[in-house]
Design a protein around this motif. Structure first.
Motif, short mmCIF file in Angstrom:
data_model
loop_
_atom_site.label_atom_id
_atom_site.label_comp_id
_atom_site.label_asym_id
_atom_site.label_seq_id
_atom_site.Cartn_x
_atom_site.Cartn_y
_atom_site.Cartn_z
N MET A 99 4.60 -3.15 14.32
CA MET A 99 4.78 -3.43 12.92
C MET A 99 4.47 -2.19 12.10
O MET A 99 3.58 -1.43 12.43
CB MET A 99 3.76 -4.49 12.59
N HIS A 100 5.18 -2.04 11.01
CA HIS A 100 4.98 -0.89 10.13
C HIS A 100 3.90 -1.20 9.10
O HIS A 100 3.78 -2.31 8.61
CB HIS A 100 6.28 -0.54 9.41
N SER A 101 3.17 -0.16 8.74
CA SER A 101 2.10 -0.35 7.76
C SER A 101 2.68 -0.44 6.34
O SER A 101 3.83 -0.10 6.10
CB SER A 101 1.10 0.81 7.85
N PHE A 102 1.84 -0.89 5.40
CA PHE A 102 2.25 -0.99 4.00
C PHE A 102 2.67 0.38 3.46
O PHE A 102 3.66 0.50 2.74
CB PHE A 102 1.11 -1.59 3.16
N GLY A 103 1.93 1.42 3.78
CA GLY A 103 2.24 2.77 3.31
C GLY A 103 3.61 3.24 3.81
O GLY A 103 4.37 3.87 3.06
N TYR A 104 3.92 2.95 5.06
CA TYR A 104 5.21 3.34 5.61
C TYR A 104 6.35 2.61 4.89
O TYR A 104 7.37 3.22 4.54
CB TYR A 104 5.24 3.03 7.11
N ARG A 105 6.19 1.32 4.63
CA ARG A 105 7.21 0.53 3.94
C ARG A 105 7.38 1.01 2.49
O ARG A 105 8.51 1.10 2.00
CB ARG A 105 6.85 -0.95 3.97
#
Length: 167
Positions: A1-7
């Motif tokens: 899963m991608h982190s909030f910062g990446y999204r």
């Protein structure tokens, strides 16, 4: 899963890319506009025409300036800077330009105008070269867009002549 910062980074990058693409399209679309402005200038009166103590000639006019610059406005136009210049040649200089009047047109509704004014800036020649001189009035404009490059052009109005003697 991608982190909030990446999204958040992905969404921001996508948004900036789309914004840059829209700005580029807006700038390119101005190239398809072919403006056809019209203008007339009349000298209603020569208020003063004298030789100053330092030998320079000075002229004061009352001008009637009428112009229709509405075709310069597109959806990408922020404002138009317009100025009227007297242009003439002398033995020393092939082109002399003296600004007589200027203005900023903020909207298309203001782009069709007629003004009767005295020249806003002094018409002075360094030397006594103005007696009997033929000159052109040239209306210059600079279109300032919301995005993209600035566009400039002019309309030359020939056929003006100063008197042979001072007044």
């Amino acid at each position: 899963m991608h982190s909030f910062g990446y999204r958040a980074n992905a969404v921001l990058t996508f948004s900036v890319t789309i914004l840059a693409l829209i700005c580029a399209i807006a700038s390119i679309s101005d190239n398809f506009n072919s403006p056809s402005p019209t203008a007339t200038v009349q000298i209603l009166n020569i208020n003063r025409f004298l030789r100053k103590s330092n030998g320079d000639d000075e002229v004061g006019f009352t001008l009637d300036i009428s112009a229709d610059l509405q075709s310069l406005f597109t959806w990408n136009t922020k404002q138009v800077f317009v100025f009227l210049a007297a242009e003439y040649s002398t033995p020393k200089n092939s082109l002399n330009q003296v600004s007589l009047w200027d203005g900023i047109i903020p909207a298309k509704e203001n782009a069709k105008f007629s003004v009767k004014i005295k020249n806003k800036y002094r018409f002075i020649d360094q030397g006594s070269n103005l007696r009997g001189r033929d000159f052109n009035m040239t209306l210059h404009w600079h279109v300032m867009p919301k995005t993209g490059k600035m566009f400039a052009d002019k309309l030359v109005l020939p056929g003006f002549r100063l008197p042979e003697s001072y007044r």
